[in-house]
Structures are given as C-alpha cells and as structure tokens.
Design a protein around this motif. Structure first.
Motif, PDB file in Angstrom:
ATOM      1  N   UNK A 109       0.821  -1.211   0.000  1.00 57.89           N
ATOM      2  CA  UNK A 109       0.000   0.000   0.000  1.00 57.89           C
ATOM      3  C   UNK A 109       0.855   1.261   0.000  1.00 57.89           C
ATOM      4  N   UNK A 110       1.912   1.271   0.780  1.00 60.17           N
ATOM      5  CA  UNK A 110       2.797   2.433   0.805  1.00 60.17           C
ATOM      6  C   UNK A 110       3.458   2.656  -0.554  1.00 60.17           C
ATOM      7  N   UNK A 111       3.911   1.568  -1.170  1.00 59.45           N
ATOM      8  CA  UNK A 111       4.509   1.676  -2.504  1.00 59.45           C
ATOM      9  C   UNK A 111       3.486   2.178  -3.508  1.00 59.45           C
ATOM     10  N   UNK A 112       2.265   1.677  -3.412  1.00 51.53           N
ATOM     11  CA  UNK A 112       1.204   2.109  -4.331  1.00 51.53           C
ATOM     12  C   UNK A 112       0.920   3.602  -4.167  1.00 51.53           C
ATOM     13  N   UNK A 113       0.837   4.068  -2.934  1.00 50.32           N
ATOM     14  CA  UNK A 113       0.583   5.490  -2.687  1.00 50.32           C
ATOM     15  C   UNK A 113       1.712   6.332  -3.285  1.00 50.32           C
ATOM     16  N   UNK A 114       2.937   5.926  -3.030  1.00 51.82           N
ATOM     17  CA  UNK A 114       4.100   6.661  -3.547  1.00 51.82           C
ATOM     18  C   UNK A 114       4.070   6.693  -5.075  1.00 51.82           C
ATOM     19  N   UNK A 118      -4.675   9.280 -11.841  1.00 52.44           N
ATOM     20  CA  UNK A 118      -3.702   8.848 -10.835  1.00 52.44           C
ATOM     21  C   UNK A 118      -4.047   9.415  -9.464  1.00 52.44           C
ATOM     22  N   UNK A 119      -4.565  10.640  -9.428  1.00 51.98           N
ATOM     23  CA  UNK A 119      -5.012  11.250  -8.170  1.00 51.98           C
ATOM     24  C   UNK A 119      -6.127  10.407  -7.554  1.00 51.98           C
ATOM     25  N   UNK A 120      -7.057   9.964  -8.382  1.00 51.51           N
ATOM     26  CA  UNK A 120      -8.145   9.094  -7.905  1.00 51.51           C
ATOM     27  C   UNK A 120      -7.599   7.814  -7.299  1.00 51.51           C
ATOM     28  N   UNK A 121      -6.654   7.190  -7.998  1.00 51.06           N
ATOM     29  CA  UNK A 121      -6.071   5.948  -7.500  1.00 51.06           C
ATOM     30  C   UNK A 121      -5.352   6.187  -6.178  1.00 51.06           C
ATOM     31  N   UNK A 122      -4.616   7.289  -6.097  1.00 50.71           N
ATOM     32  CA  UNK A 122      -3.902   7.614  -4.858  1.00 50.71           C
ATOM     33  C   UNK A 122      -4.895   7.772  -3.708  1.00 50.71           C
ATOM     34  N   UNK A 123      -6.004   8.439  -3.959  1.00 53.01           N
ATOM     35  CA  UNK A 123      -7.016   8.634  -2.916  1.00 53.01           C
ATOM     36  C   UNK A 123      -7.620   7.310  -2.467  1.00 53.01           C
ATOM     37  N   UNK A 124      -7.865   6.400  -3.389  1.00 50.31           N
ATOM     38  CA  UNK A 124      -8.429   5.084  -3.056  1.00 50.31           C
ATOM     39  C   UNK A 124      -7.465   4.321  -2.146  1.00 50.31           C
ATOM     40  N   UNK A 125      -6.202   4.238  -2.572  1.00 50.83           N
ATOM     41  CA  UNK A 125      -5.222   3.476  -1.802  1.00 50.83           C
ATOM     42  C   UNK A 125      -4.941   4.151  -0.460  1.00 50.83           C
ATOM     43  N   UNK A 126      -4.860   5.468  -0.450  1.00 51.57           N
ATOM     44  CA  UNK A 126      -4.624   6.200   0.804  1.00 51.57           C
ATOM     45  C   UNK A 126      -5.763   5.966   1.788  1.00 51.57           C
ATOM     46  N   UNK A 127      -6.978   6.008   1.307  1.00 52.53           N
ATOM     47  CA  UNK A 127      -8.139   5.772   2.165  1.00 52.53           C
ATOM     48  C   UNK A 127      -8.094   4.364   2.757  1.00 52.53           C
ATOM     49  N   UNK A 128      -7.761   3.402   1.934  1.00 54.98           N
ATOM     50  CA  UNK A 128      -7.697   2.022   2.404  1.00 54.98           C
ATOM     51  C   UNK A 128      -6.588   1.878   3.444  1.00 54.98           C
ATOM     52  N   UNK A 129      -5.462   2.497   3.191  1.00 58.49           N
ATOM     53  CA  UNK A 129      -4.332   2.460   4.139  1.00 58.49           C
ATOM     54  C   UNK A 129      -4.740   3.066   5.476  1.00 58.49           C
ATOM     55  N   UNK A 175      -3.703 -11.488   0.997  1.00 53.21           N
ATOM     56  CA  UNK A 175      -4.014 -12.516   1.995  1.00 53.21           C
ATOM     57  C   UNK A 175      -5.512 -12.693   2.225  1.00 53.21           C
ATOM     58  N   UNK A 176      -6.306 -11.681   1.857  1.00 55.04           N
ATOM     59  CA  UNK A 176      -7.751 -11.780   2.067  1.00 55.04           C
ATOM     60  C   UNK A 176      -8.466 -11.499   0.748  1.00 55.04           C
ATOM     61  N   UNK A 177      -9.705 -11.958   0.637  1.00 46.53           N
ATOM     62  CA  UNK A 177     -10.477 -11.667  -0.578  1.00 46.53           C
ATOM     63  C   UNK A 177     -10.667 -10.166  -0.800  1.00 46.53           C
ATOM     64  N   UNK A 178     -10.777  -9.418   0.285  1.00 47.92           N
ATOM     65  CA  UNK A 178     -10.952  -7.970   0.182  1.00 47.92           C
ATOM     66  C   UNK A 178      -9.711  -7.303  -0.426  1.00 47.92           C
ATOM     67  N   UNK A 179      -8.532  -7.718   0.047  1.00 45.25           N
ATOM     68  CA  UNK A 179      -7.284  -7.193  -0.506  1.00 45.25           C
ATOM     69  C   UNK A 179      -7.181  -7.543  -1.988  1.00 45.25           C
ATOM     70  N   UNK A 180      -7.454  -8.797  -2.287  1.00 42.46           N
ATOM     71  CA  UNK A 180      -7.355  -9.271  -3.669  1.00 42.46           C
ATOM     72  C   UNK A 180      -8.282  -8.460  -4.579  1.00 42.46           C
ATOM     73  N   UNK A 181      -9.499  -8.211  -4.127  1.00 44.22           N
ATOM     74  CA  UNK A 181     -10.464  -7.461  -4.930  1.00 44.22           C
ATOM     75  C   UNK A 181      -9.989  -6.026  -5.169  1.00 44.22           C
TER      76      UNK A 181
END
Length: 163
Positions: free
Chosen positions: A13-18, A50-61, A118-124
């Motif tokens: 997640x950190x790598x994805x945000x970066x 890319x801003x949208x993707x960053x917001x999605x991953x940041x929110x999940x983190x 590791x979980x279905x939620x992460x995978x999705x």
C-alpha cells in the motif's frame, strides 16, 4: 477493514501510494513542459486518474492502519518509471507511448499485489486497481494504433517526378 495487517500489505500500500503520487506529478510535469495541446489534455486526464487511485489506496491504508502515510516521506526507488525525456515539441504519439508504458508497469504492480493478497478484500482491491491501469494501458495502445496506423498505398508509377 483489513483483518491481517501484514507488513507485506503495508509495504504494498505504501509503494502504491508513492507510485500513484509520482505518476500524477510526472504527468503534470510533462504537461507543463510540452506545447501540443492534445498531449497536454491527455496528460491532465491521466494525472486526474492517478489522483483518484492515490485517494483510493490512501483511504484504504488509513482505514487499515489508523494513520496517514505521506508519500513524500519515503525515498524508495522501487518500481520507478523508466521513461525517456520528451522535448517541448513532443507529439501526441510520443506522450501516448509513454503513458502506455507507465500504465502497463502500474498494471503489473497491482497484478502482483493481488497475487500476494491474503484476504479476498485485498485481492479485490488490487484486482480493481490492476483492471483500471490495464484499461489505461489498453486505451493508450489503441490510441497509438490510431495515431501511427495510417498507411498509404501507392505504386512506383504513381510517384510524380520520379522521386
């Protein structure tokens, strides 16, 4: 949200945000350096995505770990974009080629992340992001075909002045 708050997931997640943050900044920086208006519009569209993707991953983190992560706080060089410098007169085709390459790298990253989930939620989540990145890459490849795919047919006899 996340049952297993593993170090692997946290690093992904950190790598994805970066990388989403870097991608956004990269597209905006390229946009500011070129004159082709169509290319400028395309780069702005990609930066917004890319801003949208960053917001999605940041929110999940934030939901998973209960804290924020500042992409500027890391000096990681993992998954760096391997792109060439474009000059200020870059054609739209040059920009689209660059986008296709960058988006394909993002797709590969999220595809690998989904594989290690590791979980279905992460995978999705990772599969959804991989799908979005693949869509961008495919769209760019289609644009490349359209931009570069013009073919001209003629015979030697049709060439004037025997060039």
């Amino acid at each position: 949200m996340v049952n297993e708050k593993s170090d692997v997931l946290k690093k992904i997640l950190e790598t994805a945000i970066v990388q989403e943050n870097k991608s956004k900044k990269f597209y905006l920086k390229m946009r500011d350096q070129i004159q082709n208006e169509d290319a400028r519009k395309r780069l702005k569209l990609m930066a917004d995505s890319e801003q949208e993707h960053e917001e999605i991953v940041t929110s999940w983190y934030e939901e998973a770990y209960g804290k924020t992560f500042d992409p500027e706080s890391t000096t990681s060089h993992e998954n760096r974009l391997d792109v060439q410098k474009l000059d200020d007169n870059a054609a739209l085709i040059d920009v689209v080629r660059l986008i296709a390459k960058a988006e394909n790298k993002a797709y590969q990253f999220y595809k690998n992340a989904a594989f290690t989930a590791k979980t279905p939620e992460e995978k999705k989540l990772f599969e959804t992001l991989a799908s979005a990145e693949q869509m961008h890459a495919d769209q760019s490849l289609t644009e490349l075909d359209m931009l570069a795919g013009e073919e001209f047919f003629f015979s030697d006899e049709e060439i004037p002045w025997e060039i």
